[in-house]
Design a protein around this motif. Structure first.
Motif, mmCIF file in Angstrom:
data_model
loop_
_atom_site.group_PDB
_atom_site.id
_atom_site.type_symbol
_atom_site.label_atom_id
_atom_site.label_comp_id
_atom_site.label_asym_id
_atom_site.label_seq_id
_atom_site.Cartn_x
_atom_site.Cartn_y
_atom_site.Cartn_z
ATOM 1 N N SER A 1 7.650 8.659 0.553
ATOM 2 C CA SER A 1 8.897 7.923 0.315
ATOM 3 C C SER A 1 9.467 7.403 1.631
ATOM 4 O O SER A 1 9.927 6.260 1.724
ATOM 5 N N VAL A 2 9.441 8.246 2.661
ATOM 6 C CA VAL A 2 9.925 7.831 3.979
ATOM 7 C C VAL A 2 9.060 6.715 4.533
ATOM 8 O O VAL A 2 9.565 5.714 5.074
ATOM 9 N N GLN A 3 7.758 6.849 4.404
ATOM 10 C CA GLN A 3 6.847 5.813 4.905
ATOM 11 C C GLN A 3 7.044 4.494 4.169
ATOM 12 O O GLN A 3 6.920 3.423 4.764
ATOM 13 N N LYS B 1 2.851 5.826 -2.819
ATOM 14 C CA LYS B 1 3.986 6.618 -3.301
ATOM 15 C C LYS B 1 3.898 6.826 -4.817
ATOM 16 O O LYS B 1 4.122 7.941 -5.316
ATOM 17 N N SER B 2 3.547 5.766 -5.541
ATOM 18 C CA SER B 2 3.430 5.880 -7.008
ATOM 19 C C SER B 2 2.311 6.832 -7.399
ATOM 20 O O SER B 2 2.458 7.643 -8.341
ATOM 21 N N ALA B 3 1.185 6.734 -6.672
ATOM 22 C CA ALA B 3 0.061 7.623 -6.992
ATOM 23 C C ALA B 3 0.414 9.081 -6.728
ATOM 24 O O ALA B 3 0.082 9.974 -7.519
ATOM 25 N N ILE B 4 1.106 9.345 -5.627
ATOM 26 C CA ILE B 4 1.493 10.715 -5.314
ATOM 27 C C ILE B 4 2.536 11.206 -6.304
ATOM 28 O O ILE B 4 2.547 12.394 -6.689
ATOM 29 N N LYS B 5 3.406 10.304 -6.745
ATOM 30 C CA LYS B 5 4.405 10.702 -7.742
ATOM 31 C C LYS B 5 3.729 11.119 -9.042
ATOM 32 O O LYS B 5 4.109 12.130 -9.662
ATOM 33 N N ARG B 6 2.719 10.367 -9.464
ATOM 34 C CA ARG B 6 1.984 10.740 -10.677
ATOM 35 C C ARG B 6 1.285 12.085 -10.489
ATOM 36 O O ARG B 6 1.263 12.918 -11.396
ATOM 37 N N PHE C 1 0.830 -1.206 0.000
ATOM 38 C CA PHE C 1 0.000 0.000 0.000
ATOM 39 C C PHE C 1 0.863 1.254 0.000
ATOM 40 O O PHE C 1 0.542 2.232 -0.701
ATOM 41 N N ARG C 2 1.947 1.246 0.778
ATOM 42 C CA ARG C 2 2.834 2.405 0.802
ATOM 43 C C ARG C 2 3.482 2.611 -0.562
ATOM 44 O O ARG C 2 3.660 3.746 -1.026
ATOM 45 N N GLY C 3 3.826 1.497 -1.227
ATOM 46 C CA GLY C 3 4.405 1.619 -2.554
ATOM 47 C C GLY C 3 3.414 2.167 -3.559
ATOM 48 O O GLY C 3 3.748 3.039 -4.382
#
Length: 441
Positions: free
Chosen positions: A195-197, A160-165, A155-157
């Motif tokens: 990213s930290v999470q 992170k990908s969704a926030i990066k997009r 879920f964290r990954g």
């Protein structure tokens, strides 16, 4: 009480492993983890060896009722100087051999010690049963901890990908002048935090895998997850009174406390009997040989009944009796306390499992609601009525709902097994059932 031996448990697990996983499975499943832990966990091995050592105590307890026999012998060179003026050598050899056997006829202290030994032996069986069920639950917890960490890492990954997009889209909009730089900085801050999470989640996964490896003795990279359609149902029977009655009759910790109470009573009777007379049947045979000038042999044998009446030992007998009585009261108090704890824990766990069922259903619905809220927020952002902060918050709410749903399912599995443990019914078959809820590759 019937106890499942580790050998039987291993056989049952092996059969379930063949039927459920087949060969060449890529995931470590729960049944395999338990089988490996039975073979390799040092803590469980220490528990088994301690149990086998305790089982020898009954032989010590019964020894005081059985006959005791021994053989003695000696060879000596004797020196004497009866007449210093005589030229005769007064030194001589002597030897003796003897045998004795004694059988207690009346020793109530030993009898009650034997009764204590029998009660303690049953206590060891019950305690070992409780420790075995606790061991099963320890393996399940370590396994579920890995599943929790894996899902959290995934879920964290994904978060992170969704926030990066979202950050990339925000930068594109900023470059064409559609939004202010504030939105870009908000998206960057959210991406840094995610990213930290994600790093923390990866570390947590590594730690839980290491904990499971400590139990099983084998390294692994992943475990079989719960199926999406794994059953989540109310505990059966559905009456808490039946669960409580089962716990009061089969909970091994309560059974052990009851036998501990019996052992303490027998110990008190044993200490009280020290005041009483004792009778022993004793048979003795001796053969003495002396070589001094003329050889002489002497044989003797006797059979006797020995009576001993204790009078006074400085107060230690009375003190031991009073101490044993207080320890008897303590054992009774411990039993009553354990009984109340089991009634409370059974009732509480029954309610917890019922709550877990409702939680799973509610969390599943919350995912749908969070998904709809995110879509609406994204549409509002495109229309200019919502901010990037609103979008990021909606994304976090969605992944938080997914994590809560996964944790609710794992809580249900663990709490259900805890309820069975408290009821005293947790066994390999329950682990095998949970194993059938896992998705195998």
């Amino acid at each position: 009480m019937k106890l499942h031996t580790p050998r039987k448990a291993t056989l049952a697990l092996a059969l379930s492993l063949i039927s459920s996983t087949g060969f060449g499975a890529e995931y470590l499943n729960l049944s395999t983890a338990l089988e490996q832990a039975i073979q390799n966990d040092p803590q469980w091995a220490a528990t088994r060896h301690g149990y086998q050592a305790n089982k020898e105590a009954i032989h010590f307890a019964s020894a005081g009722l059985k006959p005791a026999a021994k053989i003695t012998g000696s060879i000596a060179r004797n020196a004497s100087d009866l007449d210093p003026s005589s030229a005769t050598d007064d030194n001589y050899n002597s030897s003796s051999i003897g045998a004795s056997i004694s059988q207690p006829l009346l020793r109530l202290e030993n009898w009650h010690t034997y009764q204590k030994g029998k009660a303690s032996d049953k206590q060891f069986d019950a305690t070992f049963n409780a420790e075995r069920q606790a061991f099963y639950l320890r393996v399940v917890k370590a396994y579920l901890d890995v599943l929790r960490a894996e899902e959290n890492q995934q879920f964290r990954g994904a978060e992170k990908s969704a926030i990066k997009r979202q950050l990339e889209q925000t930068e594109q909009r900023f470059n064409v002048g559609l939004i202010a730089n504030t939105d870009v900085q908000e998206a960057k801050a959210a991406f840094d935090i995610s990213s930290v999470q994600h790093i923390i989640a990866e570390q947590d996964l590594a730690l839980t895998l290491q904990n499971l490896e400590t139990l099983t003795g084998s390294a692994m990279e992943s475990v079989a997850p719960l199926k999406p359609n794994a059953p989540v149902a109310l505990p059966h029977p559905t009456d808490v009174k039946q669960w409580t009655e089962s716990a009061l009759s089969t909970n091994p910790e309560l059974i052990a406390a009851n036998h501990a109470k019996d052992a303490a009573l027998a110990e008190y009777k044993s200490k009280r009997s020290v005041h009483l007379p004792t009778l022993d049947l004793v048979a003795i045979y001796n053969d003495n040989h002396t070589a001094q000038n003329l050889s002489s042999d002497r044989e003797s044998s006797s059979i006797s009944i020995n009576l001993e009446i204790p009078l006074y030992t400085g107060g230690t007998t009375s003190a031991a009796r009073r101490q044993a009585k207080q320890l008897q009261f303590q054992a009774e108090d411990n039993y009553n306390l354990k009984k109340r704890e089991i009634i409370r824990n059974t009732s509480n766990l029954y309610r917890v499992v019922n709550t877990d069922v409702s939680r799973v259903l509610a969390q599943k619905q919350s995912i749908r609601s969070a998904q709809a809220a995110l879509e609406a927020t994204e549409a509002g952002y495109d229309a200019g009525t919502r901010t990037i902060v609103d979008v990021l918050s909606a994304q976090q709410a969605l992944y938080g709902a997914k994590r809560d749903y996964a944790n609710a399912r794992y809580d249900y599995v663990f709490d259900l097994l805890q309820l069975k443990q408290t009821a005293g019914t947790l066994g390999v078959e329950d682990i095998t059932e949970i194993n059938s809820w896992l998705a195998m590759k």
